[in-house]
Design a protein around this motif. Structure first.
Motif, mmCIF file in Angstrom:
data_model
loop_
_atom_site.group_PDB
_atom_site.id
_atom_site.type_symbol
_atom_site.label_atom_id
_atom_site.label_comp_id
_atom_site.label_asym_id
_atom_site.label_seq_id
_atom_site.Cartn_x
_atom_site.Cartn_y
_atom_site.Cartn_z
ATOM 1 N N PRO A 257 2.296 26.210 48.352
ATOM 2 C CA PRO A 257 2.687 26.960 49.544
ATOM 3 C C PRO A 257 1.792 28.191 49.755
ATOM 4 O O PRO A 257 1.266 28.765 48.808
ATOM 5 C CB PRO A 257 4.132 27.377 49.233
ATOM 6 N N ALA A 258 1.643 28.603 50.998
ATOM 7 C CA ALA A 258 0.731 29.687 51.358
ATOM 8 C C ALA A 258 0.984 30.959 50.559
ATOM 9 O O ALA A 258 0.041 31.582 50.068
ATOM 10 C CB ALA A 258 0.822 29.977 52.849
ATOM 11 N N ILE A 259 2.238 31.365 50.390
ATOM 12 C CA ILE A 259 2.513 32.589 49.637
ATOM 13 C C ILE A 259 2.073 32.435 48.180
ATOM 14 O O ILE A 259 1.594 33.382 47.559
ATOM 15 C CB ILE A 259 4.009 33.015 49.734
ATOM 16 N N GLY A 260 2.182 31.222 47.640
ATOM 17 C CA GLY A 260 1.716 30.962 46.269
ATOM 18 C C GLY A 260 0.202 31.060 46.160
ATOM 19 O O GLY A 260 -0.324 31.593 45.188
ATOM 20 N N TYR B 184 4.893 42.027 47.896
ATOM 21 C CA TYR B 184 6.236 42.252 47.355
ATOM 22 C C TYR B 184 7.073 43.168 48.247
ATOM 23 O O TYR B 184 6.547 44.072 48.903
ATOM 24 C CB TYR B 184 6.133 42.855 45.950
ATOM 25 N N THR B 185 8.407 42.951 48.222
ATOM 26 C CA THR B 185 9.334 43.819 48.943
ATOM 27 C C THR B 185 9.413 45.173 48.226
ATOM 28 O O THR B 185 9.009 45.299 47.068
ATOM 29 C CB THR B 185 10.751 43.212 48.986
ATOM 30 N N ARG C 257 14.175 26.516 49.653
ATOM 31 C CA ARG C 257 14.707 27.312 50.756
ATOM 32 C C ARG C 257 14.304 28.783 50.662
ATOM 33 O O ARG C 257 13.835 29.360 51.631
ATOM 34 C CB ARG C 257 16.222 27.179 50.768
ATOM 35 N N ASP C 258 14.497 29.410 49.508
ATOM 36 C CA ASP C 258 14.190 30.831 49.370
ATOM 37 C C ASP C 258 13.264 31.109 48.188
ATOM 38 O O ASP C 258 13.226 32.212 47.665
ATOM 39 C CB ASP C 258 15.470 31.659 49.217
ATOM 40 N N ARG D 160 10.807 34.322 44.257
ATOM 41 C CA ARG D 160 11.971 34.351 45.157
ATOM 42 C C ARG D 160 11.575 35.188 46.361
ATOM 43 O O ARG D 160 11.028 36.285 46.206
ATOM 44 C CB ARG D 160 13.188 34.966 44.474
ATOM 45 N N LEU D 161 11.865 34.681 47.551
ATOM 46 C CA LEU D 161 11.369 35.312 48.776
ATOM 47 C C LEU D 161 12.476 35.934 49.612
ATOM 48 O O LEU D 161 13.623 35.484 49.592
ATOM 49 C CB LEU D 161 10.642 34.271 49.623
ATOM 50 N N ARG D 162 12.086 36.963 50.365
ATOM 51 C CA ARG D 162 12.920 37.538 51.414
ATOM 52 C C ARG D 162 11.986 37.912 52.558
ATOM 53 O O ARG D 162 11.063 38.701 52.373
ATOM 54 C CB ARG D 162 13.658 38.777 50.934
ATOM 55 N N ASP D 163 12.209 37.328 53.724
ATOM 56 C CA ASP D 163 11.385 37.610 54.906
ATOM 57 C C ASP D 163 9.893 37.429 54.623
ATOM 58 O O ASP D 163 9.080 38.287 54.966
ATOM 59 C CB ASP D 163 11.657 39.022 55.427
ATOM 60 N N ASP D 164 9.533 36.340 53.986
ATOM 61 C CA ASP D 164 8.143 35.992 53.677
ATOM 62 C C ASP D 164 7.445 36.971 52.742
ATOM 63 O O ASP D 164 6.224 36.992 52.649
ATOM 64 C CB ASP D 164 7.314 35.804 54.950
ATOM 65 N N LEU D 165 8.204 37.812 52.050
ATOM 66 C CA LEU D 165 7.659 38.666 50.993
ATOM 67 C C LEU D 165 8.334 38.270 49.687
ATOM 68 O O LEU D 165 9.423 37.683 49.684
ATOM 69 C CB LEU D 165 7.909 40.144 51.283
ATOM 70 N N ILE D 166 7.717 38.606 48.575
ATOM 71 C CA ILE D 166 8.259 38.259 47.265
ATOM 72 C C ILE D 166 9.268 39.322 46.854
ATOM 73 O O ILE D 166 8.948 40.507 46.763
ATOM 74 C CB ILE D 166 7.130 38.160 46.223
ATOM 75 N N GLN D 167 10.498 38.883 46.620
ATOM 76 C CA GLN D 167 11.556 39.783 46.165
ATOM 77 C C GLN D 167 11.581 39.837 44.636
ATOM 78 O O GLN D 167 11.874 40.872 44.052
ATOM 79 C CB GLN D 167 12.903 39.322 46.697
ATOM 80 N N SER D 168 11.271 38.704 43.999
ATOM 81 C CA SER D 168 11.179 38.692 42.539
ATOM 82 C C SER D 168 10.215 37.609 42.113
ATOM 83 O O SER D 168 10.018 36.614 42.813
ATOM 84 C CB SER D 168 12.552 38.466 41.892
#
Length: 190
Positions: free
Chosen positions: A60-63, A82-83, A128-129, A157-165
């Motif tokens: 995936p793109a974020i990866g 990151y968030t 999903r997330d 783990r993502l939130r709004d296309d940013l990495i939360q963890s």
């Protein structure tokens, strides 16, 4: 990998992938002198080039951005993914960093300890997330006799296309063995 850990959800797939990557035989092309980590890294590389040629395209793109950010000279590249309340956990060394500032601190310290630090994403998938990124973690620990290359799996783990963890899973003992360092080695000044 020889450690058994109970984990839930998306991380179950990661544990399975890490187990397979850590115990996969490199086959006849692998040198009998190669360490277990080198053989696993070679097997992972052959898999990308051979049978699962297009697996790398499925990261995936974020990866892909996460992996690429580790190899730039600007530590803010990784931190920007990151968030504000993010948590970065390196499971192999049991360290936790918080927020983009913590991520930047972790990457800076990693680059100071490991020359030519690289992470090559070789596969992955998105839920999903969350995103799982499989790859080869390599570099040369400052002062070590040899460079290393070991399999690594990261769960984002993502939130709004940013990495939360994020949670990194790799075998620290393999890194030290590949590097020609004793199993009880610690960085200078630790």
């Amino acid at each position: 990998m020889r450690t058994r850990t109970l984990i839930s959800g998306l991380a179950v797939g990661v544990a399975t992938a890490a187990l397979i990557a850590g115990t996969a035989s490199a086959g006849p092309a692998a040198s009998s002198e190669a360490s277990p980590g080198q053989r696993a890294a070679q097997a992972g590389t052959r898999q990308v080039v051979g049978v699962a040629k297009h697996e790398k395209d499925r990261v995936p793109a974020i990866g892909r951005r996460w992996a690429a950010a580790w190899t730039t000279g600007d530590t803010r590249d990784l931190a920007r993914l990151y968030t504000k309340d993010a948590v970065y956990t390196d499971r192999a060394v049991n360290l936790v960093f918080r927020g983009p500032e913590g991520v930047e601190e972790w990457e800076t310290g990693s680059h100071q300890l490991i020359e030519n630090l690289r992470f090559e994403a070789t596969g992955g998938f998105r839920g999903r997330d969350g995103v799982v990124v499989e790859g080869v973690f390599s570099g040369h620990i400052v002062g070590a006799p040899r460079p290393f290359a070991v399999p690594l799996v990261t769960v984002l783990r993502l939130r709004d296309d940013l990495i939360q963890s994020s949670n990194d899973y790799y075998n620290r003992t393999e890194i030290l063995s590949d590097s020609g360092l004793p199993a009880d080695w610690t960085p200078p000044g630790s």
